[in-house]
Structure formats: C-alpha cells, structure tokens
Motif scaffolding. Structure first.
Motif, PDB file in Angstrom:
ATOM      1  N   ASP A  26      -0.780   4.550 104.004  1.00 42.64           N
ATOM      2  CA  ASP A  26      -1.902   4.647 104.942  1.00 42.64           C
ATOM      3  C   ASP A  26      -1.971   3.443 105.869  1.00 42.64           C
ATOM      4  OD1 ASP A  26      -2.653   7.101 103.990  1.00 42.64           O
ATOM      5  OD2 ASP A  26      -4.216   6.332 102.660  1.00 42.64           O
ATOM      6  N   LEU A  27      -1.657   2.268 105.352  1.00 44.43           N
ATOM      7  CA  LEU A  27      -1.645   1.076 106.198  1.00 44.43           C
ATOM      8  C   LEU A  27      -0.624   1.214 107.323  1.00 44.43           C
ATOM      9  CD1 LEU A  27      -1.933  -1.844 103.598  1.00 44.43           C
ATOM     10  CD2 LEU A  27      -3.529  -1.389 105.472  1.00 44.43           C
ATOM     11  N   ILE A  28       0.574   1.619 106.951  1.00 47.13           N
ATOM     12  CA  ILE A  28       1.634   1.718 107.954  1.00 47.13           C
ATOM     13  C   ILE A  28       1.356   2.840 108.946  1.00 47.13           C
ATOM     14  CG2 ILE A  28       4.071   2.272 108.293  1.00 47.13           C
ATOM     15  CD1 ILE A  28       4.690   0.713 105.770  1.00 47.13           C
ATOM     16  N   TYR A  29       0.976   4.020 108.434  1.00 53.66           N
ATOM     17  CA  TYR A  29       0.692   5.140 109.339  1.00 53.66           C
ATOM     18  C   TYR A  29      -0.494   4.829 110.249  1.00 53.66           C
ATOM     19  CZ  TYR A  29       3.967   8.380 107.129  1.00 53.66           C
ATOM     20  OH  TYR A  29       5.097   9.011 106.681  1.00 53.66           O
ATOM     21  N   GLY A  30      -1.510   4.165 109.688  1.00 52.76           N
ATOM     22  CA  GLY A  30      -2.676   3.803 110.487  1.00 52.76           C
ATOM     23  C   GLY A  30      -2.326   2.849 111.606  1.00 52.76           C
ATOM     24  N   PHE A  31      -1.482   1.863 111.285  1.00 55.00           N
ATOM     25  CA  PHE A  31      -1.093   0.899 112.310  1.00 55.00           C
ATOM     26  C   PHE A  31      -0.193   1.552 113.369  1.00 55.00           C
ATOM     27  CE2 PHE A  31       1.565  -2.377 114.179  1.00 55.00           C
ATOM     28  CZ  PHE A  31       0.614  -3.323 114.538  1.00 55.00           C
ATOM     29  N   LYS A  32       0.753   2.367 112.918  1.00 51.37           N
ATOM     30  CA  LYS A  32       1.694   2.978 113.857  1.00 51.37           C
ATOM     31  C   LYS A  32       1.025   4.022 114.747  1.00 51.37           C
ATOM     32  CE  LYS A  32       6.013   3.739 112.767  1.00 51.37           C
ATOM     33  NZ  LYS A  32       6.691   2.720 113.616  1.00 51.37           N
ATOM     34  N   ALA A  33      -0.140   4.517 114.335  1.00 50.17           N
ATOM     35  CA  ALA A  33      -0.889   5.414 115.212  1.00 50.17           C
ATOM     36  C   ALA A  33      -1.340   4.674 116.471  1.00 50.17           C
ATOM     37  CB  ALA A  33      -2.102   5.988 114.474  1.00 50.17           C
ATOM     38  N   GLN A  34      -1.553   3.353 116.337  1.00 49.08           N
ATOM     39  CA  GLN A  34      -1.961   2.539 117.478  1.00 49.08           C
ATOM     40  C   GLN A  34      -0.758   1.907 118.187  1.00 49.08           C
ATOM     41  OE1 GLN A  34      -5.188  -0.245 116.553  1.00 49.08           O
ATOM     42  NE2 GLN A  34      -5.687   0.953 114.727  1.00 49.08           N
ATOM     43  N   TYR A  35       0.237   1.523 117.395  1.00 50.02           N
ATOM     44  CA  TYR A  35       1.416   0.839 117.933  1.00 50.02           C
ATOM     45  C   TYR A  35       2.669   1.521 117.380  1.00 50.02           C
ATOM     46  CZ  TYR A  35      -2.169  -2.689 118.777  1.00 50.02           C
ATOM     47  OH  TYR A  35      -3.305  -3.344 119.184  1.00 50.02           O
ATOM     48  N   PRO A  36       3.039   2.674 117.939  1.00 54.29           N
ATOM     49  CA  PRO A  36       4.109   3.495 117.366  1.00 54.29           C
ATOM     50  C   PRO A  36       5.495   2.872 117.387  1.00 54.29           C
ATOM     51  CG  PRO A  36       3.420   4.359 119.513  1.00 54.29           C
ATOM     52  CD  PRO A  36       2.433   3.307 119.143  1.00 54.29           C
ATOM     53  N   ASN A  37       5.716   1.871 118.214  1.00 57.15           N
ATOM     54  CA  ASN A  37       7.055   1.304 118.330  1.00 57.15           C
ATOM     55  C   ASN A  37       7.282   0.067 117.458  1.00 57.15           C
ATOM     56  OD1 ASN A  37       7.884   3.235 120.262  1.00 57.15           O
ATOM     57  ND2 ASN A  37       6.825   2.089 121.870  1.00 57.15           N
ATOM     58  N   ILE A  38       6.259  -0.312 116.701  1.00 56.57           N
ATOM     59  CA  ILE A  38       6.430  -1.419 115.753  1.00 56.57           C
ATOM     60  C   ILE A  38       7.090  -0.874 114.498  1.00 56.57           C
ATOM     61  CG2 ILE A  38       5.273  -3.220 114.412  1.00 56.57           C
ATOM     62  CD1 ILE A  38       5.111  -3.584 117.444  1.00 56.57           C
ATOM     63  N   THR A  39       8.146  -1.516 114.038  1.00 57.48           N
ATOM     64  CA  THR A  39       8.859  -1.073 112.848  1.00 57.48           C
ATOM     65  C   THR A  39       8.535  -1.990 111.666  1.00 57.48           C
ATOM     66  OG1 THR A  39      10.809  -2.361 113.461  1.00 57.48           O
ATOM     67  CG2 THR A  39      10.727  -0.050 114.165  1.00 57.48           C
ATOM     68  N   PHE A  40       8.712  -1.460 110.467  1.00 55.16           N
ATOM     69  CA  PHE A  40       8.387  -2.202 109.249  1.00 55.16           C
ATOM     70  C   PHE A  40       9.586  -2.251 108.308  1.00 55.16           C
ATOM     71  CE2 PHE A  40       4.214  -1.051 110.777  1.00 55.16           C
ATOM     72  CZ  PHE A  40       3.404  -2.107 110.394  1.00 55.16           C
ATOM     73  N   GLU A  41       9.639  -3.332 107.554  1.00 59.00           N
ATOM     74  CA  GLU A  41      10.623  -3.486 106.481  1.00 59.00           C
ATOM     75  C   GLU A  41       9.840  -3.925 105.246  1.00 59.00           C
ATOM     76  OE1 GLU A  41      14.903  -5.794 105.795  1.00 59.00           O
ATOM     77  OE2 GLU A  41      13.824  -5.948 107.693  1.00 59.00           O
ATOM     78  N   ILE A  42      10.019  -3.233 104.124  1.00 61.80           N
ATOM     79  CA  ILE A  42       9.206  -3.468 102.933  1.00 61.80           C
ATOM     80  C   ILE A  42      10.040  -4.108 101.829  1.00 61.80           C
ATOM     81  CG2 ILE A  42       7.633  -2.425 101.264  1.00 61.80           C
ATOM     82  CD1 ILE A  42       6.805  -2.147 104.235  1.00 61.80           C
ATOM     83  N   TYR A  43       9.502  -5.176 101.255  1.00 62.98           N
ATOM     84  CA  TYR A  43      10.109  -5.831 100.095  1.00 62.98           C
ATOM     85  C   TYR A  43       9.110  -5.747  98.940  1.00 62.98           C
ATOM     86  CZ  TYR A  43      13.516  -7.946 103.288  1.00 62.98           C
ATOM     87  OH  TYR A  43      14.492  -8.147 104.206  1.00 62.98           O
ATOM     88  N   GLN A  44       9.507  -5.105  97.850  1.00 66.26           N
ATOM     89  CA  GLN A  44       8.610  -4.935  96.711  1.00 66.26           C
ATOM     90  C   GLN A  44       9.099  -5.813  95.562  1.00 66.26           C
ATOM     91  OE1 GLN A  44       9.439  -2.987  93.635  1.00 66.26           O
ATOM     92  NE2 GLN A  44       7.481  -3.688  92.808  1.00 66.26           N
ATOM     93  N   GLY A  45       8.158  -6.537  94.933  1.00 67.28           N
ATOM     94  CA  GLY A  45       8.549  -7.407  93.830  1.00 67.28           C
ATOM     95  C   GLY A  45       7.346  -8.008  93.141  1.00 67.28           C
ATOM     96  N   SER A  46       7.590  -9.013  92.324  1.00 66.30           N
ATOM     97  CA  SER A  46       6.536  -9.703  91.586  1.00 66.30           C
ATOM     98  C   SER A  46       5.859 -10.731  92.484  1.00 66.30           C
ATOM     99  CB  SER A  46       7.132 -10.405  90.364  1.00 66.30           C
ATOM    100  OG  SER A  46       8.000 -11.459  90.777  1.00 66.30           O
ATOM    101  N   TYR A  47       4.763 -11.318  91.991  1.00 67.16           N
ATOM    102  CA  TYR A  47       4.119 -12.409  92.732  1.00 67.16           C
ATOM    103  C   TYR A  47       5.130 -13.516  93.024  1.00 67.16           C
ATOM    104  CZ  TYR A  47      -0.493 -10.543  91.285  1.00 67.16           C
ATOM    105  OH  TYR A  47      -1.604  -9.775  91.076  1.00 67.16           O
ATOM    106  N   GLU A  48       5.920 -13.833  92.027  1.00 66.99           N
ATOM    107  CA  GLU A  48       6.908 -14.902  92.166  1.00 66.99           C
ATOM    108  C   GLU A  48       7.895 -14.592  93.280  1.00 66.99           C
ATOM    109  OE1 GLU A  48       9.868 -15.497  88.928  1.00 66.99           O
ATOM    110  OE2 GLU A  48       8.827 -17.417  88.674  1.00 66.99           O
ATOM    111  N   ASN A  49       8.360 -13.345  93.331  1.00 69.06           N
ATOM    112  CA  ASN A  49       9.262 -12.928  94.403  1.00 69.06           C
ATOM    113  C   ASN A  49       8.615 -13.106  95.772  1.00 69.06           C
ATOM    114  OD1 ASN A  49      10.270 -10.085  92.393  1.00 69.06           O
ATOM    115  ND2 ASN A  49      11.331 -12.046  92.613  1.00 69.06           N
ATOM    116  N   ILE A  50       7.368 -12.646  95.884  1.00 70.87           N
ATOM    117  CA  ILE A  50       6.675 -12.676  97.176  1.00 70.87           C
ATOM    118  C   ILE A  50       6.464 -14.112  97.654  1.00 70.87           C
ATOM    119  CG2 ILE A  50       4.515 -12.073  98.364  1.00 70.87           C
ATOM    120  CD1 ILE A  50       4.376  -9.633  96.405  1.00 70.87           C
TER     121      ILE A  50
END
Length: 210
Positions: A26-50
């Motif tokens: 929902d965050l990504i779709y909501g943002f891209k509804a306003q700014y459709p040409n912004i792309t995202f890259e997602i990194y998922q991990g632990s707090y330590e990773n982040i």
C-alpha cells in the motif's frame, strides 16, 4: 532539477523488517499513484541488517524500532503494542491482560536482539529472572515453539498477524510498546525522490496495527 520537473524520475531503496512488510504494497502503490515514475528497490532483513545498510548507503530509508536506533535521524510513524504469547489453554489470572512478573518462573522463548530488541528491553526493565530456553530469529518459529509448550514469548502485535488463532495472546500490564519509525543516514543529503518518499511514509495513515 527533479523537484522542478515534478519528480519525473528517481530511485529509492528501502530497508524493511518482516512484520513491517504488511504495509509495503500500500505504501508503494499509494506513492506511485502520485509519482508513477519513481522506482523502488526493497531490502528485507533484521534490524541489524537495516542498520548496516543505512551506514553503508545500501538503502536510503530504513524502518527500525526506536529501541535499536543507534544515532540516525528517526521519524516516528506508529506504536506497536507488545503482547505476551502463551500456549492455548494456559491458565492465567485474567483473560484480558497479564503481568509479566507472574511468569518469572516460566521458560522464555527469546528472539535474537537483531530481530526484536524490545522483548529484551522489557525483561531487563522489569528485572525478570526468566529461564531462556531458546533464541530464534523467525516469528513463525517463535509461535510454533510457544504452541508446542516450550515457554512464553513477548512479541509485537504486528508480528502476530495471521497467527492470532494459534496461541493465547494477552496485552502486557502495564502496557508496553515498540515505537516504529523511518530512519535515514543524513537528512541533509537526501535526493529529491527519497525526500518525497520519506514525507509520504511519515504522513501515511497506518490505521490500527491489528
């Protein structure tokens, strides 16, 4: 120039932990509804990773619990109640809340601090002498260990989405919570697209956690 051109292009890298992924589409779709040409890259991990990804510039924005934030600019987005997780059928003085002091002699299933430091914080805060029987990383593994009767756990409510009918889950009394926020390495060195995404994350309506 991107600001002047209406953010026609840009790329934003997000660092996110497991339970926060519930909000990600929902965050990504909501943002891209306003700014459709912004792309995202997602990194998922632990707090330590982040934390490491923020330090090294792998991600532009990282979601963290305030408990583990070392020094980054931290923007609170919502609070997530901490719950006591017990095996179904466990007898407790109340079925509406529980005092952790009553579990001082019960075996405790601890998640690694890199995954959820808030349980450790509460145990230390209350000076509970609990017997830790295992250290796990995955939320589902924690729930399965509780279901099997290995002990109790302290978990944020958000992590229990989908598991709520598998265990007995009670609010902690007095109430405790983890504060979730968005972090950046340097607020003064953000690309226009990153700045807009951070603003969107901070103003997004997350509703009820559960």
């Amino acid at each position: 120039m991107s600001d002047l051109n209406g953010l026609e292009k840009g790329h934003v890298r997000l660092g996110i932990f497991n339970s926060m992924c519930r909000y990600l589409p929902d965050l990504i779709y909501g943002f891209k509804a306003q700014y459709p040409n912004i792309t995202f890259e997602i990194y998922q991990g632990s707090y330590e990773n982040i934390i490491d990804w923020l330090k090294t510039g792998v991600v532009d924005i990282g979601f963290l619990s305030e408990t583990v934030n070392p020094h980054f600019p931290f923007y609170r987005i919502f609070a997530d109640p901490l719950m006591c997780i017990l095996r179904k059928g466990t007898k407790t003085a109340s079925d509406s809340e529980i005092s952790l002091e009553s579990l001082a002699d019960v075996r405790f299933i601890m998640q690694r601090e890199s995954c959820d430091a808030d349980a450790s914080r509460i145990i230390d805060k209350l000076n509970l002498d609990v017997r830790t029987v295992c250290h796990v990383v995955d939320d589902k593994t924690t729930v399965e260990m509780v279901k099997a009767g290995f002990g109790f756990a302290i978990m944020p409510l958000l992590t229990m989405y989908g598991f709520e009918n598998e265990v007995k889950m009670l609010p902690i009394s007095p109430a405790e919570e983890r504060v979730i926020g968005a972090c950046v390495r340097d607020m003064h060195d953000l690309a226009p697209a990153v700045r807009k995404v951070l603003e969107f994350i901070r103003n997004y309506d997350y509703g009820k956690v559960y």
